[in-house]
Design a protein around this motif. Structure first.
Motif, PDB file in Angstrom:
ATOM      1  N   ASN A 112       6.414  -1.092   9.546  1.00  0.00           N
ATOM      2  CA  ASN A 112       5.505  -2.153   9.993  1.00  0.00           C
ATOM      3  C   ASN A 112       4.979  -1.903  11.403  1.00  0.00           C
ATOM      4  N   GLU A 113       5.857  -1.442  12.289  1.00  0.00           N
ATOM      5  CA  GLU A 113       5.420  -1.180  13.667  1.00  0.00           C
ATOM      6  C   GLU A 113       4.426  -0.033  13.700  1.00  0.00           C
ATOM      7  N   LEU A 114       4.710   1.008  12.941  1.00  0.00           N
ATOM      8  CA  LEU A 114       3.802   2.162  12.924  1.00  0.00           C
ATOM      9  C   LEU A 114       2.462   1.789  12.307  1.00  0.00           C
ATOM     10  N   SER A 115       2.478   0.934  11.292  1.00  0.00           N
ATOM     11  CA  SER A 115       1.231   0.481  10.684  1.00  0.00           C
ATOM     12  C   SER A 115       0.401  -0.325  11.682  1.00  0.00           C
ATOM     13  N   ALA A 116       1.058  -1.206  12.431  1.00  0.00           N
ATOM     14  CA  ALA A 116       0.348  -2.015  13.429  1.00  0.00           C
ATOM     15  C   ALA A 116      -0.244  -1.137  14.521  1.00  0.00           C
ATOM     16  N   TRP A 117       0.501  -0.113  14.926  1.00  0.00           N
ATOM     17  CA  TRP A 117       0.013   0.813  15.950  1.00  0.00           C
ATOM     18  C   TRP A 117      -1.204   1.579  15.441  1.00  0.00           C
ATOM     19  N   LEU A 118      -1.103   2.121  14.224  1.00  0.00           N
ATOM     20  CA  LEU A 118      -2.203   2.903  13.659  1.00  0.00           C
ATOM     21  C   LEU A 118      -3.448   2.056  13.414  1.00  0.00           C
ATOM     22  N   ALA A 119      -3.266   0.776  13.147  1.00  0.00           N
ATOM     23  CA  ALA A 119      -4.411  -0.101  12.877  1.00  0.00           C
ATOM     24  C   ALA A 119      -5.253  -0.312  14.125  1.00  0.00           C
ATOM     25  N   ASP A 120      -4.595  -0.477  15.281  1.00  0.00           N
ATOM     26  CA  ASP A 120      -5.336  -0.779  16.510  1.00  0.00           C
ATOM     27  C   ASP A 120      -4.464  -0.473  17.722  1.00  0.00           C
ATOM     28  N   PRO A 121      -4.427   0.799  18.149  1.00  0.00           N
ATOM     29  CA  PRO A 121      -3.549   1.192  19.261  1.00  0.00           C
ATOM     30  C   PRO A 121      -3.798   0.402  20.541  1.00  0.00           C
ATOM     31  N   PHE A 171       0.824  -1.211   0.000  1.00  0.00           N
ATOM     32  CA  PHE A 171       0.000   0.000   0.000  1.00  0.00           C
ATOM     33  C   PHE A 171       0.861   1.265   0.000  1.00  0.00           C
ATOM     34  N   LEU A 172       2.039   1.178   0.592  1.00  0.00           N
ATOM     35  CA  LEU A 172       2.930   2.338   0.586  1.00  0.00           C
ATOM     36  C   LEU A 172       3.346   2.700  -0.836  1.00  0.00           C
ATOM     37  N   ALA A 173       3.438   1.698  -1.702  1.00  0.00           N
ATOM     38  CA  ALA A 173       3.891   1.930  -3.073  1.00  0.00           C
ATOM     39  C   ALA A 173       2.947   2.853  -3.842  1.00  0.00           C
ATOM     40  N   SER A 174       1.669   2.854  -3.507  1.00  0.00           N
ATOM     41  CA  SER A 174       0.703   3.683  -4.231  1.00  0.00           C
ATOM     42  C   SER A 174       0.132   4.815  -3.379  1.00  0.00           C
ATOM     43  N   ALA A 175       0.604   4.949  -2.137  1.00  0.00           N
ATOM     44  CA  ALA A 175       0.083   5.985  -1.236  1.00  0.00           C
ATOM     45  C   ALA A 175       0.582   7.363  -1.648  1.00  0.00           C
ATOM     46  N   THR A 176      -0.225   8.378  -1.385  1.00  0.00           N
ATOM     47  CA  THR A 176       0.172   9.757  -1.677  1.00  0.00           C
ATOM     48  C   THR A 176       0.116  10.596  -0.409  1.00  0.00           C
ATOM     49  N   ALA A 177       1.016  11.561  -0.349  1.00  0.00           N
ATOM     50  CA  ALA A 177       1.043  12.457   0.811  1.00  0.00           C
ATOM     51  C   ALA A 177      -0.217  13.303   0.876  1.00  0.00           C
ATOM     52  N   GLU A 178      -0.781  13.635  -0.293  1.00  0.00           N
ATOM     53  CA  GLU A 178      -1.992  14.450  -0.316  1.00  0.00           C
ATOM     54  C   GLU A 178      -3.137  13.732   0.403  1.00  0.00           C
ATOM     55  N   ARG A 179      -3.290  12.464   0.116  1.00  0.00           N
ATOM     56  CA  ARG A 179      -4.347  11.713   0.804  1.00  0.00           C
ATOM     57  C   ARG A 179      -4.005  11.561   2.282  1.00  0.00           C
ATOM     58  N   GLY A 180      -2.729  11.351   2.569  1.00  0.00           N
ATOM     59  CA  GLY A 180      -2.321  11.211   3.963  1.00  0.00           C
ATOM     60  C   GLY A 180      -2.615  12.449   4.790  1.00  0.00           C
ATOM     61  N   GLY A 221      -8.369   3.615  15.769  1.00  0.00           N
ATOM     62  CA  GLY A 221      -7.401   3.150  14.770  1.00  0.00           C
ATOM     63  C   GLY A 221      -7.887   3.334  13.349  1.00  0.00           C
ATOM     64  N   LEU A 222      -6.952   3.206  12.411  1.00  0.00           N
ATOM     65  CA  LEU A 222      -7.257   3.278  10.982  1.00  0.00           C
ATOM     66  C   LEU A 222      -7.280   1.850  10.446  1.00  0.00           C
ATOM     67  N   LYS A 223      -8.458   1.324  10.202  1.00  0.00           N
ATOM     68  CA  LYS A 223      -8.594  -0.078   9.807  1.00  0.00           C
ATOM     69  C   LYS A 223      -8.183  -0.329   8.359  1.00  0.00           C
ATOM     70  N   LYS A 224      -8.323   0.683   7.493  1.00  0.00           N
ATOM     71  CA  LYS A 224      -7.984   0.498   6.083  1.00  0.00           C
ATOM     72  C   LYS A 224      -6.480   0.663   5.883  1.00  0.00           C
ATOM     73  N   PRO A 225      -5.805  -0.347   5.345  1.00  0.00           N
ATOM     74  CA  PRO A 225      -4.356  -0.249   5.178  1.00  0.00           C
ATOM     75  C   PRO A 225      -3.937   0.875   4.246  1.00  0.00           C
ATOM     76  N   GLU A 226      -4.775   1.194   3.252  1.00  0.00           N
ATOM     77  CA  GLU A 226      -4.412   2.283   2.353  1.00  0.00           C
ATOM     78  C   GLU A 226      -4.416   3.632   3.064  1.00  0.00           C
ATOM     79  N   GLU A 227      -5.272   3.793   4.081  1.00  0.00           N
ATOM     80  CA  GLU A 227      -5.283   5.028   4.866  1.00  0.00           C
ATOM     81  C   GLU A 227      -4.043   5.110   5.755  1.00  0.00           C
ATOM     82  N   ARG A 228      -3.674   3.990   6.365  1.00  0.00           N
ATOM     83  CA  ARG A 228      -2.469   3.980   7.199  1.00  0.00           C
ATOM     84  C   ARG A 228      -1.238   4.306   6.358  1.00  0.00           C
ATOM     85  N   ALA A 229      -1.159   3.705   5.179  1.00  0.00           N
ATOM     86  CA  ALA A 229      -0.012   3.941   4.306  1.00  0.00           C
ATOM     87  C   ALA A 229       0.066   5.410   3.914  1.00  0.00           C
ATOM     88  N   ALA A 230      -1.072   6.006   3.586  1.00  0.00           N
ATOM     89  CA  ALA A 230      -1.085   7.404   3.176  1.00  0.00           C
ATOM     90  C   ALA A 230      -0.637   8.317   4.319  1.00  0.00           C
TER      91      ALA A 230
END
Length: 202
Positions: free
Chosen positions: A130-139, A65-74, A152-161
């Motif tokens: 990976n650690e930050l993604s796991a934290w953001l998914a479910d603190p 998901f990081l490969a297609s994530a954009t800072a604008e969406r983030g 938390g952010l359940k959608k991986p594309e949102e976490r990546a952004a």
């Protein structure tokens, strides 16, 4: 009324009843629908739809998901976090710590912020992708007992952004990890197949 008349009326009534009963039986047998052995029907689901299901996304690593994530969406997604955090350089801590340069930084390292024991115990660890993604998914699950109330952010594309945007809010942004190579479906080699066929038939 003599008995003869009564018998005629009773006979006619009985004959009419028998005729109606017979007609009802014939009608039911002629118009009763034939039900299938198994009720219902099968819905065909194309394989492509199954592959695009959320469960399939959940199994993919965050690098995908990081490969297609954009800072604008983030930046837009980060608005969910902005009530408690900011990511400005030199910004003050709020309800949560300042997140400037948090990607790759040591955990529980923001000066002046009072961390929970759960996060304080993480000192020495770093907020890798990976650690930050796991934290953001479910603190709450990641570090039980921490003070963060966000679900938390359940959608991986949102976490990546969000991570891509946070990474840009750093004097030394980290390079994005390489995206995993998608496994290609195995296609039989026609030449090998033909050779094998000749071997069998020859």
């Amino acid at each position: 009324m003599d008995s003869f008349e009564f018998n005629k009326i009773a006979g006619a009534t009985l004959a009419s009843t028998i005729a109606l009963l017979g007609l009802s039986i014939v009608t039911d047998s002629a118009f009763t629908p034939k039900l299938p052995e198994k009720p219902g029907y099968i819905i065909e689901v194309p394989e492509a739809e199954v592959a695009d299901a959320p469960e399939a996304d959940a199994e993919r690593p965050i690098e995908f998901f990081l490969a297609s994530a954009t800072a604008e969406r983030g930046e837009a997604v980060f608005k969910k976090c902005s009530a408690c955090h900011n990511a400005a350089p030199g910004g003050s801590n709020g309800i949560g710590p300042n997140l400037h340069g948090i990607v790759g930084a040591p955990a529980a390292s923001r000066g002046g912020f009072s961390y929970s024991d759960a996060l304080g115990a993480m000192k020495g660890q770093s907020w890798s992708w990976n650690e930050l993604s796991a934290w953001l998914a479910d603190p709450k699950t990641y570090a039980a007992g921490n003070k963060m109330s966000f679900a938390g952010l359940k959608k991986p594309e949102e976490r990546a952004a969000v991570m891509v945007w946070l990474n840009q809010q750093s004097a030394n942004p980290l390079p994005l990890p390489e995206a995993p190579v998608e496994a290609e479906a195995e296609v039989p080699n026609e030449a090998v197949t033909e050779e094998a066929a000749e071997t069998v038939t020859g």
